[in-house]
Motif scaffolding. Structure first.
Motif, mmCIF file in Angstrom:
data_model
loop_
_atom_site.group_PDB
_atom_site.id
_atom_site.type_symbol
_atom_site.label_atom_id
_atom_site.label_comp_id
_atom_site.label_asym_id
_atom_site.label_seq_id
_atom_site.Cartn_x
_atom_site.Cartn_y
_atom_site.Cartn_z
ATOM 1 N N SER B 50 0.838 -1.204 0.000
ATOM 2 C CA SER B 50 0.000 0.000 0.000
ATOM 3 C C SER B 50 0.870 1.250 0.000
ATOM 4 C CB SER B 50 -0.905 -0.021 1.223
ATOM 5 O OG SER B 50 -1.370 1.277 1.493
ATOM 6 N N ASP B 51 0.364 2.305 -0.627
ATOM 7 C CA ASP B 51 1.078 3.577 -0.649
ATOM 8 C C ASP B 51 1.132 4.227 0.721
ATOM 9 O OD1 ASP B 51 1.762 3.691 -3.255
ATOM 10 O OD2 ASP B 51 0.052 4.905 -3.881
ATOM 11 N N ASN B 58 -1.903 -5.662 -0.320
ATOM 12 C CA ASN B 58 -3.121 -6.101 -1.003
ATOM 13 C C ASN B 58 -2.749 -7.250 -1.934
ATOM 14 O OD1 ASN B 58 -5.102 -4.123 -0.071
ATOM 15 N ND2 ASN B 58 -3.762 -2.661 -1.106
ATOM 16 N N PHE B 59 -3.497 -8.341 -1.809
ATOM 17 C CA PHE B 59 -3.203 -9.511 -2.631
ATOM 18 C C PHE B 59 -4.210 -9.609 -3.766
ATOM 19 C CE2 PHE B 59 -1.302 -10.298 1.445
ATOM 20 C CZ PHE B 59 -0.054 -10.803 1.106
ATOM 21 N N ALA B 60 -3.707 -9.894 -4.960
ATOM 22 C CA ALA B 60 -4.561 -10.077 -6.137
ATOM 23 C C ALA B 60 -4.548 -11.555 -6.499
ATOM 24 C CB ALA B 60 -4.047 -9.238 -7.302
ATOM 25 N N ASN B 61 -5.696 -12.187 -6.373
ATOM 26 C CA ASN B 61 -5.802 -13.624 -6.624
ATOM 27 C C ASN B 61 -5.895 -13.876 -8.123
ATOM 28 O OD1 ASN B 61 -6.526 -16.318 -6.713
ATOM 29 N ND2 ASN B 61 -7.744 -16.172 -4.845
ATOM 30 N N LEU B 62 -4.889 -14.526 -8.689
ATOM 31 C CA LEU B 62 -4.852 -14.780 -10.137
ATOM 32 C C LEU B 62 -5.036 -16.265 -10.444
ATOM 33 C CD1 LEU B 62 -1.834 -12.432 -10.936
ATOM 34 C CD2 LEU B 62 -4.254 -11.884 -11.070
ATOM 35 N N SER B 63 -5.667 -16.992 -9.516
ATOM 36 C CA SER B 63 -5.869 -18.431 -9.715
ATOM 37 C C SER B 63 -6.928 -18.668 -10.778
ATOM 38 C CB SER B 63 -6.337 -19.072 -8.408
ATOM 39 O OG SER B 63 -5.438 -18.776 -7.370
ATOM 40 N N SER B 64 -6.854 -19.864 -11.406
ATOM 41 C CA SER B 64 -7.927 -20.213 -12.332
ATOM 42 C C SER B 64 -8.525 -21.557 -11.944
ATOM 43 C CB SER B 64 -7.418 -20.238 -13.778
ATOM 44 O OG SER B 64 -6.228 -20.945 -13.868
ATOM 45 N N ASP B 83 -9.635 -11.901 -2.706
ATOM 46 C CA ASP B 83 -8.548 -10.916 -2.792
ATOM 47 C C ASP B 83 -8.367 -10.260 -1.426
ATOM 48 O OD1 ASP B 83 -8.258 -11.168 -5.663
ATOM 49 O OD2 ASP B 83 -10.087 -9.978 -5.857
ATOM 50 N N PRO B 191 16.784 14.021 -10.815
ATOM 51 C CA PRO B 191 16.003 14.956 -11.629
ATOM 52 C C PRO B 191 15.116 15.859 -10.773
ATOM 53 C CG PRO B 191 15.848 12.733 -12.520
ATOM 54 C CD PRO B 191 16.527 12.625 -11.196
ATOM 55 N N ASN B 192 14.777 17.022 -11.303
ATOM 56 C CA ASN B 192 13.828 17.962 -10.691
ATOM 57 C C ASN B 192 14.210 18.358 -9.275
ATOM 58 O OD1 ASN B 192 11.922 17.841 -12.956
ATOM 59 N ND2 ASN B 192 11.683 15.730 -12.286
ATOM 60 N N ALA B 256 14.488 17.694 -16.190
ATOM 61 C CA ALA B 256 14.348 16.321 -16.672
ATOM 62 C C ALA B 256 15.700 15.707 -17.013
ATOM 63 C CB ALA B 256 13.436 16.298 -17.885
ATOM 64 N N ASN B 257 16.667 15.834 -16.084
ATOM 65 C CA ASN B 257 17.997 15.298 -16.373
ATOM 66 C C ASN B 257 18.491 14.439 -15.221
ATOM 67 O OD1 ASN B 257 18.743 16.806 -18.927
ATOM 68 N ND2 ASN B 257 18.200 18.487 -17.553
ATOM 69 N N ALA B 258 18.986 13.255 -15.570
ATOM 70 C CA ALA B 258 19.569 12.381 -14.560
ATOM 71 C C ALA B 258 21.079 12.585 -14.455
ATOM 72 C CB ALA B 258 19.258 10.921 -14.877
#
Lengths: 473, 283
Positions: B50-51, B58-64, B83, B191-192, B256-258
């Protein structure tokens, strides 16, 4: 006897000579055929126009026709927390309820439409050798821009997808149906857009331009987390002569205004060149009773962050005051009178252009590139770009710092109903959190696997086992 | 005859009864007529921090092909949601286990380590200007002649002076005809971000002259690119005293320069530059 021999010999020679390709496959003189066509600049240019035609889609009530970008709101905006159907009916309601079927006709139509864009782009690229040296880079740039745009949409909606970067034959099933990783798809997108940005000029907005390619590439880099690359591209677009329209309404109703970087053109009244989404978004004006209606959550966001934009983006449905409609694309600019359905022109043949990229999006992408995945920025360059957007909306209090949430909210109300919201949630990494809450509050059935659409069942069937379905479908 | 008929009828009846009751026999052999579970479950998931709370995942269930799920988050917490999310007690590595089952009882398990770390607030890079003091053997590997990092194709190599210097034993020297140029690129920055570059210069006093230091975004391949890549520059014209160095602080934003580059040129009079350093502006 001898005479017969000679006659036989003569026949034989006659047949041998006649059996050339021209005899069996003559070039038609009174019709155009694909074999000889695309032989010069003029003909190839019609191929380029054909690519934009594929994006434009066919204004039709049949899902057998490729509807192109005209049905994009179903698979993007209506899967976000911005819009829904008016009556929770039919295939269209599957999107807001997060129970999309792999047999959903709109899911299939969008997939097919944008692979058709890719096919037409590949066709132009295949015939480039017949173009003049002066025009070839222009045609190649336009074709590659279109191909990249199609792939960028498809890869974000469907995940791993087949990578087709040339004309393929009917027997090349392994190419047509092998899903390749998103990483490989993005490599093609980036190289196509880099070519387009290097070879196209500015000055067009109904066709691909350098600024359009740079802006799209900036969005791709933001998606991939390459923030400095994105910032350089945004700053290049910001200094390309575009500007914000002082009046927000003019962005949508003064076509060809200086804010539009790339748009799909439509003409009113012409069946072959018009769009129907303007009508579909109203109450029983189009074929549906009303789709892309505004959610309570989006109304709340407008109340809080919208400023002057609110009144120009949404309205209460005159015929059904409990419902709220989108007003960014009212048919040919007509509001439909007291009942919201009375038009002097045919609303189902609307001519409103569809804006794909506009300057305001680039300004907010510029902020996003400086935020660079962080939570907050107060860099002067970011504040300046952000303030321009706020000022036009009448929110002139000076901004001193921008959080990730501020930026997401600003994008939501500035670019609402322009098919950005779902992609923004995904790119900001908050789609699961935001849409779970939205789904719970409305009794929908969102799960993490709903962030991708299903691969159309028709494709899986045709693939004879080569294609697997996305999880959750 | 009648008896026979009756007997036949009775036998038929008995037979029918026997046959009927025999229909209760179970003819279903194991596996006969059934098909295997051709779509067994396949467990899979992804995890996202989480931010707002770094301990929350947070878990995303990608089961099939599964209907029920058992989660073990590796910290003692479990869940049966599709989820789920989990708040971990502390930083550390946790082994998360997802068992997905279908209605036939077939199961599949997927395991992944989740490393919980509080994200660091990114601090601005402190740039390193190589041979910024123009001293011998001052490169990181202990080598260098004080100007190796400043050679370029834009002008002749700079000279080294031992007097006057601002500190140490050496400073850089730019003869009055202005054909020597110092250039260093690839200096990593964030940058910035606001930075200050600090350096010291002095000019001889026989003729009017100047020494210019320019900070460039990225780098250049030709001097004609200087204007478009310039982040900041200063034309130093202090000719009060040839032996006293003037301190310069120049602030700039990296945009915008690194990376950035430094370019030093002079005009009209012999110049010296010493002790170039760069640092982020403290917040």
């Amino acid at each position: 006897m001898k005479t017969i021999k000679y006659i036989a010999l003569a026949f034989l020679i006659g047949f041998t000579g006649a059996c050339e390709k021209d005899f069996l496959e003559p070039t038609p003189e009174s019709a155009i055929s694909s074999i000889e066509y695309f032989s010069n600049d003029d003909e190839i240019e019609t191929g380029v126009i054909g690519i934009y035609d594929a994006m434009q889609g066919i204004n039709s009530t049949s899902l057998n026709d490729n509807r192109g970008i005209q049905i994009e709101y179903y698979v993007t905006e209506m899967r976000s927390d911005n819009t829904r159907t008016k009556s929770q009916e039919g295939e269209a309601a599957q999107f807001e309820q997060y129970n999309v079927s792999s047999a959903n006709g709109l899911v299939q139509n969008y997939y097919r439409s944008f692979y058709n864009v890719i096919y037409r782009a590949n066709l132009v690229l295949d015939k480039l050798e017949n173009a003049s040296e002066a025009m070839a880079p222009q045609f190649e740039g336009e074709a590659k821009f279109a191909r990249a745009q199609a792939y960028f949409n498809l890869v974000r909606l469907y995940g791993d997808i087949p990578l087709i970067d040339r004309i393929i034959g009917p027997l090349e099933n392994d190419v047509a149906f092998t899903r390749v990783s998103t990483t490989e798809i993005y490599e093609l997108i980036v190289s196509d857009l880099e070519f387009a940005a290097d070879n196209l000029g500015n000055g067009e907005f109904y066709r691909a331009s350098r600024a359009a390619a740079q802006a799209l590439l900036a969005k791709v880099h933001l998606t991939l987390g390459n923030y400095t690359d994105a910032q350089v591209l945004c700053e290049s677009v910001l200094s390309s002569g575009f500007s914000l329209e002082p009046n927000f309404s003019d962005v949508f109703y003064n076509e060809g205004n200086n804010e539009v970087i790339f748009a799909i053109a439509y003409n009113p009244g012409v069946e072959t060149d018009s769009q129907d989404f303007s009508a579909e978004w109203l109450n029983g004006v189009g074929r549906t009773v009303g789709v892309n209606y505004v959610t309570d959550e989006a109304i709340a966001a407008f109340d809080e962050f919208g400023g002057d934009r609110t009144a120009l983006s949404i309205r209460t449905d005159p015929a059904q005051p409990t419902q709220t409609q989108v007003t960014k694309y009212l048919p040919n600019g007509e509001d439909g009178g007291a009942d919201g359905k009375t038009f002097s022109t045919d609303a189902t043949l609307s001519g409103n252009d569809w804006i794909v990229i506009r300057y305001a999006d680039v300004l907010l992408m510029h902020v996003e590139s400086i935020l660079a995945g962080g939570q907050e920025t107060s860099a002067a360059a970011a504040l300046a770009s952000f303030q321009q957007i706020r000022d036009r909306a009448g929110l002139t209090d000076p901004v001193t710092s921008i959080s990730k949430t501020d930026l997401l909210n600003e994008r939501r109300v500035e670019l609402a109903f322009e098919n950005h919201r779902l992609f923004d949630l995904l790119r900001f990494g908050v789609a699961q959190e935001v849409l779970s809450e939205f789904s719970n509050n409305n009794g929908y059935s969102f799960g993490a696997t709903d962030l991708l659409l299903p691969i159309p069942q028709s494709e899986i069937n045709l693939s004879k086992g080569l294609m697997n379905q996305n999880p959750g479908y | 005859m009648k008896t026979t008929k009756l007997l036949t009828a009775v036998l038929t009846l008995i037979g029918t009864i026997v046959l009927t009751s025999s229909c209760d026999f179970d003819y279903d052999l194991p596996e006969e007529g059934s098909i295997p579970d051709e779509t067994p479950p396949s467990a899979n998931f992804s995890a996202a921090q989480s931010d707002t709370d770094f301990l929350l995942y947070n878990f995303a269930n990608l089961s099939s092909s599964a209907t029920t799920y058992e989660w073990d988050f590796g910290d003692g917490n479990t869940s049966a949601e599709i989820d789920p999310s989990n708040t971990y007690p502390d930083e550390g590595t946790y082994t998360v286990n997802l068992t997905a089952s279908d209605a036939l009882g077939a199961t599949s398990t997927f395991t992944m380590d989740v490393t919980v770390v509080e994200p660091e607030v990114p601090e601005a890079i402190v740039p390193v200007v190589l041979e910024g003091d123009f001293e011998d053997n001052s490169l990181p590997d202990g080598s260098g002649d004080g100007r190796d990092s400043w050679r370029n194709d834009f002008g002749g190599v700079i000279q080294i002076t031992s007097s006057p210097v601002q500190s140490g034993d050496q400073a850089s020297k730019y003869p009055s005809d202005g054909d020597r140029v110092a250039y260093q690129e690839g200096i990593a920055v964030t940058p910035n971000t606001d930075y200050i570059i600090t350096y010291y210069y002095t000019l001889k006093t026989n003729n009017p002259g100047s020494v210019t230091l320019t900070v460039l975004g990225g780098g250049i391949t030709d001097l004609s690119e200087v204007e478009s890549k310039k982040l900041v520059d200063l034309v130093g014209m202090d000719q009060a005293d040839a032996d006293t160095y003037t301190k310069v602080d120049l602030s700039f934003n990296t945009g915008a320069n690194a990376t950035v580059a430094i370019l030093i040129t002079n005009e009209g009079e012999e110049a010296r530059v010493d002790n170039i350093s760069m640092a982020p502006v403290p917040e």
